[in-house]
Write a protein that holds these residues in place. Structure first.
Motif, mmCIF file in Angstrom:
data_model
loop_
_atom_site.group_PDB
_atom_site.id
_atom_site.type_symbol
_atom_site.label_atom_id
_atom_site.label_comp_id
_atom_site.label_asym_id
_atom_site.label_seq_id
_atom_site.Cartn_x
_atom_site.Cartn_y
_atom_site.Cartn_z
ATOM 1 N N SER A 191 -66.454 84.553 6.940
ATOM 2 C CA SER A 191 -65.527 85.537 7.531
ATOM 3 C C SER A 191 -64.682 85.940 6.098
ATOM 4 O O SER A 191 -64.724 85.399 4.909
ATOM 5 C CB SER A 191 -64.501 84.538 8.194
ATOM 6 O OG SER A 191 -64.068 83.627 7.755
ATOM 7 N N GLY A 192 -64.089 86.780 6.257
ATOM 8 C CA GLY A 192 -63.179 87.392 5.204
ATOM 9 C C GLY A 192 -61.900 86.264 4.863
ATOM 10 O O GLY A 192 -61.414 86.339 3.939
ATOM 11 N N TYR A 193 -61.510 85.612 6.057
ATOM 12 C CA TYR A 193 -60.601 84.662 5.750
ATOM 13 C C TYR A 193 -60.993 83.547 4.850
ATOM 14 O O TYR A 193 -60.199 83.034 3.903
ATOM 15 C CB TYR A 193 -59.911 84.020 7.075
ATOM 16 C CG TYR A 193 -59.218 84.999 7.911
ATOM 17 C CD1 TYR A 193 -57.991 85.663 7.474
ATOM 18 C CD2 TYR A 193 -59.656 85.096 9.455
ATOM 19 C CE1 TYR A 193 -57.291 86.245 8.454
ATOM 20 C CE2 TYR A 193 -58.807 86.003 10.141
ATOM 21 C CZ TYR A 193 -57.617 86.567 9.532
ATOM 22 O OH TYR A 193 -56.860 87.509 10.473
ATOM 23 N N ALA A 194 -62.275 83.177 5.131
ATOM 24 C CA ALA A 194 -62.851 82.224 4.120
ATOM 25 C C ALA A 194 -62.986 82.830 2.662
ATOM 26 O O ALA A 194 -62.554 81.800 1.801
ATOM 27 C CB ALA A 194 -64.099 81.781 4.654
ATOM 28 N N GLY A 195 -63.115 83.870 2.545
ATOM 29 C CA GLY A 195 -63.192 84.562 1.326
ATOM 30 C C GLY A 195 -61.752 84.565 0.665
ATOM 31 O O GLY A 195 -61.736 84.355 -0.675
#
Length: 290
Positions: free
Chosen positions: A146-150
């Motif tokens: 996910s973008g949140y993890a990035g």
């Protein structure tokens, strides 16, 4: 012995020191020239290969499928902006507050010393290790990239930069300025925020911009966190395209248009980082008050 006699060309000691000085200067200039030449070579290669692909389609079309013609990097550009933007929003207040704490209480307790030590370790930690950490902590538990993890991985890279820059800048504020504020009856938190921080606000902004420049081109942590997405996606809870990963993927591909897009993406990232560094060293440069 007079000064004229010491500096006389006939003096062997003076001649040896003069030639040592000249050799040292020549070696320094040579090393600097090599660095400048390599930098100009890299920039010239990027310009030659990347300018041809800088078309309106680059910013309006998504990444093409394998073997297809055309396409652009819109989804990767938007994904990078979203992840770097969220990382900046999170890391900036955390880094500045932690830097203020270290500068104000860094000499008074062991917690500050441990915090500074951990910050130094994180500054030197390889980014791929941070990516693996976020993968094990977040991605493996939610079972999807996910973008949140990035953004979380980029935040962990940016925070130490902001912390150390803020801490170092606040320590440069002269004690006389702080003593004057205390003499007027200002509490310590006001002295720290309204006097000390305001005196070096340009240096703190510089640290934030340097942190943004640091995370903009990171590829390794995004391999384990955001991965990529061939389609346009603004939902940061799903895999998200980003410029560093797309550049890596397209540069290794056998398709000519993919390699052209990789050069164009590399040009965008390089000049974005270059612009941030120039901005931080010129527009926001400020001398510390005496």
């Amino acid at each position: 012995m007079s000064t004229a006699a010491v500096k006389s060309p006939m003096n062997p000691v003076y001649r040896r020191r003069l030639w040592t000085h000249r050799i040292g200067i020549a070696m320094s200039i040579g090393a600097m020239s090599i660095g400048v030449i390599v930098l100009l070579w890299i920039l010239a290669t990027l310009l030659i290969n990347g300018l041809a692909a800088l078309t309106p389609a680059l910013f309006t079309e998504t990444t093409p499928a394998p073997g297809s013609e055309g396409g652009g990097l819109m989804n990767a550009i938007v994904g990078s902006l979203l992840m770097v933007g969220l990382s900046t929003l999170v890391s900036t207040p955390i880094g500045i507050l932690a830097g203020i704490y270290l500068a104000e209480y860094g000499e008074e307790n062991k917690v500050a010393a441990v915090t500074r030590f951990v910050t130094d370790i994180m500054l030197s930690a390889p980014s791929i290790v941070i990516g693996l950490f976020v993968y094990a902590l977040y991605v493996a538990n939610v079972n999807h990239f996910s973008g949140y993890a990035g953004s979380l991985a980029l935040t962990l890279i940016a925070v130490p930069v902001v912390v150390r820059t803020t801490d170092n800048m606040l320590r440069l504020v002269p004690n006389s300025l702080l003593e004057a504020a205390f003499a007027l009856g200002a509490p310590r938190w006001k002295v720290a925020t309204l006097v000390r921080l305001r005196a070096v606000k340009a240096g703190v902004v510089t640290g934030v911009l340097l942190a943004v420049a640091r995370v903009t081109g990171e590829t390794a942590p995004l391999l384990f966190t955001a991965l990529s997405n061939q389609f346009f996606n603004a939902d940061m809870n799903k895999p998200m395209a980003n410029l560093p990963y797309v550049i890596y993927q397209f540069a290794m591909s056998p398709y000519d248009n993919w390699r052209d897009l990789a050069w164009a993406g590399a040009l965008l990232v390089t000049f974005s980082v270059l612009a941030l560094n120039i901005l931080s060293r010129t527009v926001f440069s400020q001398k510390i008050p005496n």
